[in-house]
Design an enzyme around this catalytic site. Structure first.
Site, PDB file in Angstrom:
ATOM      1  N   THR A 155     -10.757  -5.194   1.559  1.00 51.27           N
ATOM      2  CA  THR A 155     -12.033  -5.060   2.260  1.00 51.27           C
ATOM      3  C   THR A 155     -12.984  -6.188   1.871  1.00 51.27           C
ATOM      4  O   THR A 155     -12.742  -6.942   0.928  1.00 51.27           O
ATOM      5  CB  THR A 155     -12.696  -3.719   1.914  1.00 51.27           C
ATOM      6  OG1 THR A 155     -12.963  -3.709   0.490  1.00 51.27           O
ATOM      7  CG2 THR A 155     -11.808  -2.537   2.277  1.00 51.27           C
ATOM      8  N   THR A 175       0.810  -1.211   0.000  1.00 51.23           N
ATOM      9  CA  THR A 175       0.000   0.000   0.000  1.00 51.23           C
ATOM     10  C   THR A 175       0.845   1.264   0.000  1.00 51.23           C
ATOM     11  O   THR A 175       1.850   1.362   0.704  1.00 51.23           O
ATOM     12  CB  THR A 175      -0.930   0.003   1.229  1.00 51.23           C
ATOM     13  OG1 THR A 175      -1.693  -1.200   1.227  1.00 51.23           O
ATOM     14  CG2 THR A 175      -1.863   1.184   1.204  1.00 51.23           C
ATOM     15  N   ASP A 218     -13.338 -10.526  -5.750  1.00 51.75           N
ATOM     16  CA  ASP A 218     -12.337 -11.566  -6.004  1.00 51.75           C
ATOM     17  C   ASP A 218     -12.999 -12.936  -6.088  1.00 51.75           C
ATOM     18  O   ASP A 218     -12.709 -13.741  -6.984  1.00 51.75           O
ATOM     19  CB  ASP A 218     -11.289 -11.536  -4.890  1.00 51.75           C
ATOM     20  CG  ASP A 218     -10.302 -12.683  -4.998  1.00 51.75           C
ATOM     21  OD1 ASP A 218      -9.533 -12.720  -5.968  1.00 51.75           O
ATOM     22  OD2 ASP A 218     -10.289 -13.548  -4.094  1.00 51.75           O
ATOM     23  N   GLU A 269      -5.876  -6.784   4.070  1.00 51.86           N
ATOM     24  CA  GLU A 269      -5.718  -7.656   2.892  1.00 51.86           C
ATOM     25  C   GLU A 269      -6.924  -7.608   1.957  1.00 51.86           C
ATOM     26  O   GLU A 269      -7.310  -8.617   1.371  1.00 51.86           O
ATOM     27  CB  GLU A 269      -5.461  -9.103   3.326  1.00 51.86           C
ATOM     28  CG  GLU A 269      -4.388  -9.283   4.357  1.00 51.86           C
ATOM     29  CD  GLU A 269      -3.088  -8.553   4.006  1.00 51.86           C
ATOM     30  OE1 GLU A 269      -2.772  -8.454   2.807  1.00 51.86           O
ATOM     31  OE2 GLU A 269      -2.411  -8.078   4.920  1.00 51.86           O
ATOM     32  N   THR A 297      -0.291  -3.966 -12.146  1.00 58.43           N
ATOM     33  CA  THR A 297       0.371  -4.930 -11.266  1.00 58.43           C
ATOM     34  C   THR A 297       1.424  -5.753 -11.991  1.00 58.43           C
ATOM     35  O   THR A 297       2.394  -6.205 -11.385  1.00 58.43           O
ATOM     36  CB  THR A 297      -0.667  -5.875 -10.629  1.00 58.43           C
ATOM     37  OG1 THR A 297      -1.419  -6.515 -11.677  1.00 58.43           O
ATOM     38  CG2 THR A 297      -1.622  -5.117  -9.727  1.00 58.43           C
ATOM     39  N   LYS A 298       1.255  -5.946 -13.308  1.00 59.57           N
ATOM     40  CA  LYS A 298       2.213  -6.781 -14.039  1.00 59.57           C
ATOM     41  C   LYS A 298       3.605  -6.161 -14.098  1.00 59.57           C
ATOM     42  O   LYS A 298       4.595  -6.870 -14.307  1.00 59.57           O
ATOM     43  CB  LYS A 298       1.687  -7.044 -15.452  1.00 59.57           C
ATOM     44  CG  LYS A 298       0.470  -7.965 -15.483  1.00 59.57           C
ATOM     45  CD  LYS A 298       0.033  -8.271 -16.899  1.00 59.57           C
ATOM     46  CE  LYS A 298      -1.162  -9.218 -16.913  1.00 59.57           C
ATOM     47  NZ  LYS A 298      -1.608  -9.516 -18.291  1.00 59.57           N
ATOM     48  N   LYS A 336     -43.702  -8.840  40.676  1.00 57.01           N
ATOM     49  CA  LYS A 336     -42.510  -8.076  41.045  1.00 57.01           C
ATOM     50  C   LYS A 336     -41.764  -8.674  42.229  1.00 57.01           C
ATOM     51  O   LYS A 336     -40.612  -8.328  42.489  1.00 57.01           O
ATOM     52  CB  LYS A 336     -42.888  -6.626  41.365  1.00 57.01           C
ATOM     53  CG  LYS A 336     -43.643  -5.923  40.236  1.00 57.01           C
ATOM     54  CD  LYS A 336     -42.880  -6.007  38.915  1.00 57.01           C
ATOM     55  CE  LYS A 336     -43.646  -5.341  37.774  1.00 57.01           C
ATOM     56  NZ  LYS A 336     -42.982  -5.523  36.478  1.00 57.01           N
ATOM     57  N   SER A 388      -6.017  -0.079  -2.275  1.00 59.68           N
ATOM     58  CA  SER A 388      -6.324  -1.390  -2.834  1.00 59.68           C
ATOM     59  C   SER A 388      -5.929  -1.486  -4.308  1.00 59.68           C
ATOM     60  O   SER A 388      -5.772  -2.582  -4.841  1.00 59.68           O
ATOM     61  CB  SER A 388      -7.819  -1.673  -2.680  1.00 59.68           C
ATOM     62  OG  SER A 388      -8.183  -1.660  -1.314  1.00 59.68           O
TER      63      SER A 388
END
Length: 608
Positions: free
Chosen positions: A450, A165, A457, A448, A223-224, A336, A171
């Site tokens: 949310t 991060t 995913d 890792e 990312t690659k 009561k 993210s």
């Protein structure tokens, strides 16, 4: 008195009655471990967690981590360091270290059962001790020199971090700006700033090995284009491990957090004061694939942490409910003068306790079921059965976002709405550990990725990309169980109904995804429901595992001792309660998914 009470009776039941872990002990790669030894380890960890580790839980929160901004060094409370030392001195680190470097080979199911107790007692201890698991990654993926670095990490008990991060790239990891420039000697100089780095520094290990994603010169976008570098806090002699000069990686600030305060969450600067010298892992530019080896471990750990905390909260709430006297029995509430009773006699308190019991025990089984799949992968690999390795890896991939996303979301929610609520106003005070549990557990829904990211995913990478094979395999196993009849036939029919509704939901979302190829806005209908589907999958797996436990309990109940009879009765009750109270929501969720439109995506931002 310790805040923590390990539920070892249920852990043992899951391991040896539900999943029959004993069958793999003494065989193949687990040949040196038998049930008696495994239980000895679990019993010793129960003792350690309820005493030495739990002892610093409160002070760790109240004092927290302290940063010296001049040196970039973090110090921790003496009591916490004592607890951490007890864990290391007990050689529990061997469970995560490579076997070739002194590690102990145990089934993942036993390893995560042990981890649950650590994470429930004092989670930061497990988090700080993750350097041994990181060493495993360096040892497996690294060059010969990096394998030696991994050995030093283990032998000298160094810490480790994962650094993805950045301030402008949360993210969206592929948007990271950290840069790496290769030097004539083959090392790399890395520059950039990383944020929200867990266990960024501590004063109980001499060195920290940072696993850092950065983009090399010429590396492509996204990312690659990222590579993974090992960047030590101190340079060192590769043969002896003796420390040299300070490397150019410095903690510059600590986050002010709502919980888990003893875990140093850091902002880390690379290369500003002096070069941050790093080593390209494996001498290959496959950073995101390599880092996922760490991420997968972290997601399993986070889900286990969350579920362990819910179990701890339930144990606290149960104990309180059995001793707190308040009000009269509801049958005579208009009298009561009737005797006052402990609150466990009140219907809604019992409902609340059964919610906590069923979820905590069901999700413990979810963690250990996932761990048994990890064991199957290792056993199949050792046997050379690559087809089974591939099948089981896909199933493990499918389960990890459920463990992490579903486990953390349900645990955090239930800790606040049920466990703390059992205490009434007292739960809001620091007189009881529940308020700390709630604060410490919230991060689990964020760590890792949310819950929303876990849902995306799960659907796109673990269902659509896989062609639904792993989900189909799991669904078939659940269906076969539910259709087998026997005990709890009515509940099994409800499970079949819920499974059909889940398949219906997935089918609708797949249809929207396919339609988006022609009309892009259709994909919004998927994004509006992926978290819903993830939660439904979690509830179905939990129901299945609770019913499997109930079947075992029903078989053993007639001949059980009085103590075991109560345990088995509770197993049957929690399964029936969960199926009756939670599976009907999946039918409603299906109707919601089927009726979803994109209207909220079409309104102006100003309408919110």
């Amino acid at each position: 008195m310790s805040h923590y009470n390990a539920n070892l009776r249920d852990i043992e039941f899951c391991l040896f009655d539900l999943f029959q872990t004993e069958k793999v002990l003494g065989t193949s790669i687990f040949s040196e471990l038998d049930r008696e030894t495994a239980m000895g380890m679990l019993e010793e960890m129960k003792r350690l967690t309820e005493n030495d580790l739990a002892e610093s839980f409160v002070e760790g929160d109240r004092v927290g981590a302290i940063l010296n901004k001049e040196t970039g060094n973090v110090t921790l409370p003496e009591s916490f360091k004592k607890s951490y030392k007890a864990y290391i001195d007990g050689e529990w680190w061997r469970l995560d270290a490579p076997v070739d470097l002194g590690g102990t080979k145990v089934p993942a199911a036993v390893r995560w059962a042990i981890a649950e107790m650590v994470l429930g007692s004092n989670p930061a201890i497990h988090i700080y001790a993750s350097g041994y698991a990181f060493a495993q990654v360096a040892y497996v993926l690294g060059t010969e020199d990096q394998k030696q670095m991994a050995k030093l990490m283990v032998d000298r008990h160094w810490g480790a971090t994962m650094q993805l991060t950045e301030p402008d790239a949360g993210s969206d990891v592929g948007a990271g700006r950290s840069k790496a420039v290769q030097q004539p000697d083959g090392t790399w100089h890395i520059t950039g700033t990383k944020r929200y780095i867990t266990s960024g520094d501590a004063d109980f290990y001499e060195n920290v090995m940072h696993f850092v994603l950065a983009r090399r010169e010429g590396g492509g976008p996204g990312t690659k284009g990222l590579s993974l570098f090992l960047i030590p806090k101190f340079m060192f002699d590769l043969k002896t491990g003796d420390l040299g000069k300070r490397n150019g990686v410095f903690v510059t600030s600590l986050e002010n957090k709502m919980g888990l305060n003893v875990s140093a969450t850091c902002e880390v600067n690379l290369g500003e004061k002096e070069p941050a010298v790093g080593y390209l892992l494996g001498e290959v530019h496959e950073g995101i694939a390599q880092m996922f080896k760490v991420i997968e471990f972290a997601r399993m750990m986070v889900g286990t942490k969350a579920i362990a905390t819910l179990s701890a909260g339930y144990q606290q709430a149960l104990s309180y409910a059995k001793t707190r006297v308040q009000g009269g029995d509801m049958k005579v509430m208009n009298d009561k003068a009737s005797p006052r009773v402990t609150i466990i006699h009140h219907p809604d308190v019992r409902r609340s306790l059964m919610v906590q019991k069923s979820y905590s025990e069901g999700m413990r089984a979810l963690v250990l079921y996932t761990a048994t799949i990890q064991d199957e992968i290792e056993l199949a690999r050792a046997a050379g059965d690559e087809a089974k390795v591939k099948t089981m890896e896909a199933l493990n991939d499918l389960l990890l976002p459920v463990v992490k996303g579903y486990g953390s979301e349900k645990s955090w929610t239930l800790l606040g709405t049920e466990s703390l609520q059992t205490f009434g106003g007292a739960g809001f005070t620091q007189d009881w550990p529940l308020e700390q549990y709630v604060r410490d557990a919230k991060i689990d829904t964020l760590y890792e990725g949310t819950t929303a990211i876990q849902g995306l995913d799960f659907f796109f990478r673990k269902v659509v990309k896989d062609g639904g094979k792993a989900l189909g395999l799991l669904g078939k196993e659940i269906q076969t169980f539910a259709e087998a009849g026997g005990a709890h036939a009515e509940e099994k029919q409800a499970l079949l109904k819920a499974l059909g509704d889940l398949n219906g939901m997935v089918g609708v979302l797949v249809g929207h995804a396919m339609a988006s190829q022609e009309s892009a806005p259709e994909i919004y209908k998927v994004g509006l429901n992926t978290s819903r589907v993830l939660m439904a999958v979690g509830d179905i797996i939990t129901s299945w595992l609770l019913l499997r436990q109930a079947d075992i309990a029903a078989e053993r109940l007639p001949s059980a001792s009085a103590k075991d009879a109560d345990f088995y009765t509770g197993k049957i009750a929690s399964a029936k309660f969960f199926v009756t109270n939670y599976l009907p929501h999946i039918t409603a969720d299906r109707k919601i998914v089927e009726a979803t439109d994109s209207s909220i995506m079409e309104i102006s931002e100003n309408a919110f």
